[in-house]
Scaffold this motif. Sequence first.
Motif, PDB file in Angstrom:
ATOM      1  N   MET A  82       0.852  -1.172   0.000  1.00 25.64           N
ATOM      2  CA  MET A  82       0.000   0.000   0.000  1.00 25.64           C
ATOM      3  C   MET A  82       0.896   1.232   0.000  1.00 25.64           C
ATOM      4  N   ASN A  83       0.819   2.020  -1.043  1.00 19.07           N
ATOM      5  CA  ASN A  83       1.609   3.240  -1.158  1.00 19.07           C
ATOM      6  C   ASN A  83       0.699   4.458  -1.197  1.00 19.07           C
ATOM      7  N   SER A  84       1.257   5.581  -0.796  1.00 23.78           N
ATOM      8  CA  SER A  84       0.531   6.854  -0.841  1.00 23.78           C
ATOM      9  C   SER A  84      -0.856   6.726  -0.215  1.00 23.78           C
ATOM     10  N   VAL A  85      -0.883   6.182   0.962  1.00 20.47           N
ATOM     11  CA  VAL A  85      -2.184   5.927   1.595  1.00 20.47           C
ATOM     12  C   VAL A  85      -2.846   7.235   2.004  1.00 20.47           C
ATOM     13  N   THR A  86      -4.149   7.214   2.032  1.00 17.32           N
ATOM     14  CA  THR A  86      -4.958   8.328   2.522  1.00 17.32           C
ATOM     15  C   THR A  86      -5.802   7.824   3.688  1.00 17.32           C
ATOM     16  N   SER A  87      -6.491   8.732   4.319  1.00 18.82           N
ATOM     17  CA  SER A  87      -7.322   8.349   5.460  1.00 18.82           C
ATOM     18  C   SER A  87      -8.414   7.370   5.052  1.00 18.82           C
ATOM     19  N   GLU A  88      -8.763   7.354   3.772  1.00 22.34           N
ATOM     20  CA  GLU A  88      -9.776   6.422   3.283  1.00 22.34           C
ATOM     21  C   GLU A  88      -9.322   4.972   3.379  1.00 22.34           C
ATOM     22  N   ALA A  89      -8.045   4.759   3.576  1.00 26.79           N
ATOM     23  CA  ALA A  89      -7.526   3.396   3.702  1.00 26.79           C
ATOM     24  C   ALA A  89      -7.716   2.838   5.108  1.00 26.79           C
ATOM     25  N   THR A  90      -8.160   3.660   6.031  1.00 25.90           N
ATOM     26  CA  THR A  90      -8.399   3.183   7.392  1.00 25.90           C
ATOM     27  C   THR A  90      -9.511   2.150   7.395  1.00 25.90           C
ATOM     28  N   THR A 115      -6.702  -7.543   9.904  1.00 22.17           N
ATOM     29  CA  THR A 115      -5.648  -6.741  10.529  1.00 22.17           C
ATOM     30  C   THR A 115      -6.014  -5.274  10.348  1.00 22.17           C
ATOM     31  N   GLN A 116      -5.882  -4.504  11.399  1.00 19.99           N
ATOM     32  CA  GLN A 116      -6.296  -3.104  11.389  1.00 19.99           C
ATOM     33  C   GLN A 116      -5.228  -2.228  10.751  1.00 19.99           C
ATOM     34  N   VAL A 117      -5.672  -1.389   9.836  1.00 20.51           N
ATOM     35  CA  VAL A 117      -4.817  -0.349   9.267  1.00 20.51           C
ATOM     36  C   VAL A 117      -5.460   0.994   9.591  1.00 20.51           C
ATOM     37  N   THR A 118      -4.698   1.854  10.217  1.00 19.19           N
ATOM     38  CA  THR A 118      -5.191   3.185  10.568  1.00 19.19           C
ATOM     39  C   THR A 118      -4.266   4.226   9.970  1.00 19.19           C
ATOM     40  N   VAL A 119      -4.856   5.113   9.193  1.00 20.81           N
ATOM     41  CA  VAL A 119      -4.089   6.192   8.571  1.00 20.81           C
ATOM     42  C   VAL A 119      -4.504   7.489   9.241  1.00 20.81           C
ATOM     43  N   SER A 120      -3.551   8.082   9.938  1.00 20.29           N
ATOM     44  CA  SER A 120      -3.855   9.294  10.684  1.00 20.29           C
ATOM     45  C   SER A 120      -2.586  10.099  10.903  1.00 20.29           C
ATOM     46  N   SER A 121      -2.735  11.409  10.854  1.00 19.17           N
ATOM     47  CA  SER A 121      -1.603  12.276  11.124  1.00 19.17           C
ATOM     48  C   SER A 121      -1.561  12.659  12.591  1.00 19.17           C
TER      49      SER A 121
END
Length: 121
Positions: A82-90, A115-121
């Motif tokens: 997964m590259n260039s992920v955005t918050s939509e990938a959460t 498996t949990q993926v969380t995209v957050s700043s």
Amino acid sequence: QVQLEESGGGLIQPGESLKLSCAASAGAFSINTMGWYRQAPDKQRELVATITNGGRTNYADSVNGRFTISREDVKNKVFLQMNSVTSEATAVYYCYAEVEYGWPPSQLDYWGQGTQVTVSS
């Protein structure tokens, strides 16, 4: 009994990369298509990407060009880069495998526990 075990999830920032792995314990069964689905909070499970045992891939439009699916048939493993992920990938990402058995052949779908993926700043 077929078991799928995912790994590689975690917390990442927008724009970063993450690689998910899934190992299938299929015994004497033959695995056809493998893939990844995901389910975000309050949404239905959706396709991310699949790959056939012949190497043909299919991607959701939302990830095409940024995510790459691959597999190692000898080890019954499938990966999702997964590259260039955005918050939509959460989401919770689920590994999927279509297993073939018997004669004439029958197919069954198997799923990992996610498996949990969380995209957050």
